[in-house]
Motif scaffolding. Structure first.
Motif, PDB file in Angstrom:
ATOM      1  N   GLY A 128       0.779  -1.230   0.000  1.00 55.58           N
ATOM      2  CA  GLY A 128       0.000   0.000   0.000  1.00 55.58           C
ATOM      3  C   GLY A 128       0.804   1.270   0.000  1.00 55.58           C
ATOM      4  N   ASN A 129       2.130   1.176  -0.157  1.00 57.34           N
ATOM      5  CA  ASN A 129       2.943   2.377  -0.338  1.00 57.34           C
ATOM      6  C   ASN A 129       2.767   2.879  -1.764  1.00 57.34           C
ATOM      7  N   VAL A 130       2.740   4.197  -1.939  1.00 56.15           N
ATOM      8  CA  VAL A 130       2.398   4.801  -3.235  1.00 56.15           C
ATOM      9  C   VAL A 130       3.528   5.709  -3.695  1.00 56.15           C
ATOM     10  N   GLN A 131       3.757   5.730  -5.012  1.00 52.14           N
ATOM     11  CA  GLN A 131       4.734   6.642  -5.592  1.00 52.14           C
ATOM     12  C   GLN A 131       4.133   7.337  -6.806  1.00 52.14           C
ATOM     13  N   LEU A 132       4.317   8.668  -6.879  1.00 44.36           N
ATOM     14  CA  LEU A 132       3.866   9.436  -8.031  1.00 44.36           C
ATOM     15  C   LEU A 132       4.977  10.366  -8.465  1.00 44.36           C
ATOM     16  N   TRP A 133       5.002  10.674  -9.764  1.00 44.26           N
ATOM     17  CA  TRP A 133       6.062  11.532 -10.285  1.00 44.26           C
ATOM     18  C   TRP A 133       5.566  12.296 -11.501  1.00 44.26           C
ATOM     19  N   GLY A 134       6.395  13.206 -11.979  1.00 42.72           N
ATOM     20  CA  GLY A 134       5.992  14.125 -13.031  1.00 42.72           C
ATOM     21  C   GLY A 134       5.571  15.435 -12.385  1.00 42.72           C
ATOM     22  N   ILE A 135       4.635  16.137 -13.014  1.00 41.47           N
ATOM     23  CA  ILE A 135       4.113  17.367 -12.414  1.00 41.47           C
ATOM     24  C   ILE A 135       3.231  16.991 -11.224  1.00 41.47           C
ATOM     25  N   VAL A 136       3.586  17.484 -10.067  1.00 41.50           N
ATOM     26  CA  VAL A 136       2.758  17.209  -8.881  1.00 41.50           C
ATOM     27  C   VAL A 136       2.262  18.528  -8.304  1.00 41.50           C
ATOM     28  N   GLY A 137       1.146  18.447  -7.639  1.00 41.19           N
ATOM     29  CA  GLY A 137       0.550  19.620  -7.021  1.00 41.19           C
ATOM     30  C   GLY A 137       0.568  19.481  -5.514  1.00 41.19           C
ATOM     31  N   VAL A 138      -0.626  19.391  -4.922  1.00 40.55           N
ATOM     32  CA  VAL A 138      -0.731  19.298  -3.464  1.00 40.55           C
ATOM     33  C   VAL A 138      -1.255  17.926  -3.032  1.00 40.55           C
ATOM     34  N   GLN A 139      -0.977  16.897  -3.850  1.00 33.31           N
ATOM     35  CA  GLN A 139      -1.489  15.567  -3.510  1.00 33.31           C
ATOM     36  C   GLN A 139      -1.013  15.107  -2.133  1.00 33.31           C
TER      37      GLN A 139
END
Length: 264
Positions: free
Chosen positions: A172-183
């Motif tokens: 359940g660990n999450v990773q996001l990348w690219g343009i990010v905002g206030v997630q």
């Protein structure tokens, strides 16, 4: 600790009538699929929060899910207005919509305050603007050290924050990348959270500049490939510019929108 569940079950569990709900994502990673599931489950009387409401909020408002919008800008990026939003404000269709307008900086700082466990944030950006006189949640405050008059805004602590990301691992660990905002700030400020992801992997590979949300700050994760469409997920999909253009005539007309809603 985050649990992997279906999108239907996650929304059924986490989003309740009357909740304050934030769906965040900037330019890409916009959680459209989750927004559509909220519409299908006919949630009502929601206070919707988003820095930049675009098509998914136009759809939620037009479907009658919202009673209030807390935001800093709204529109169909590169195309024009949000007509279901305008109809709700001007003509109360399908239900009246209350507005609470802030600046981008004000919204971001409200999330940061909420994520930090603070009651409010302080900034200079509102000084000299008309928003101070239009929005009840913007108040003057005097610095106890310098005497400078600044503005304070209350923390945002949504009942539910929903974001989309590229990957989650099976823990359940999450990773996001690219343009990010206030997630990150939205998830950390919320009482409950849902992350929809493009892919579930055995192990997250570190990426320069990526944002990692550990399992213990997330309530539920749902595997939803394409869950950001018509926005994009960097590395997984491209923006469907044609859909944004096609939305304009759909959103302008109540009958056309109703037909779209029936097919959702």
């Amino acid at each position: 600790m985050a649990e992997l569940v279906s999108l239907h079950d996650a929304v059924a569990e986490l989003v309740r009538d009357g909740d304050t709900v934030a769906l965040e994502g900037f330019t890409h990673l916009i959680p459209f699929a989750a927004g559509h599931e909220i519409i299908r489950q006919k949630r009502r009387d929601l206070t919707l929060v988003r820095m930049t409401p675009d098509l998914v909020y136009d759809q939620l408002i037009g479907a009658g899910c919202a009673r209030k919008l807390i935001f800093s800008w709204g529109g169909n990026p590169g195309v024009g207005s949000l007509h279901r939003f305008r109809d709700a404000v001007k003509d109360s269709w399908p239900v009246p919509l209350e507005l609470e307008e802030h600046s981008h900086a004000g919204m971001a700082n409200r999330y940061v305050a909420g994520a930090s466990g603070l009651p409010f944030a302080v900034l200079r950006g509102y000084v000299g603007t008309d928003l101070v006189h239009q929005t009840e949640t913007i108040k003057p405050i005097t610095c106890p050290f310098t005497g400078e008059v600044l503005t304070a805004v209350p923390a945002l602590n949504p009942d539910v924050a929903i974001v989309h990301a590229q990957q989650a691992d099976r823990a359940g660990n999450v990773q996001l990348w690219g343009i990010v905002g206030v997630q990150k700030e939205a998830v950390l400020s919320a009482r409950r959270s849902l992350v929809t992801v493009e892919e579930v992997v055995d192990r997250l590979e570190p990426r320069p500049g990526a944002v990692v949300l550990p399992s213990w700050v997330i309530t539920r994760v749902a595997h939803v490939p394409g869950g950001a469409h018509p926005s994009y997920a960097h590395g997984y999909s491209v923006r469907d510019n044609e859909f944004y253009q096609k939305w304009d005539p759909i959103g302008r007309d109540r009958e056309a929108f109703t037909r779209w809603l029936e097919d959702l």
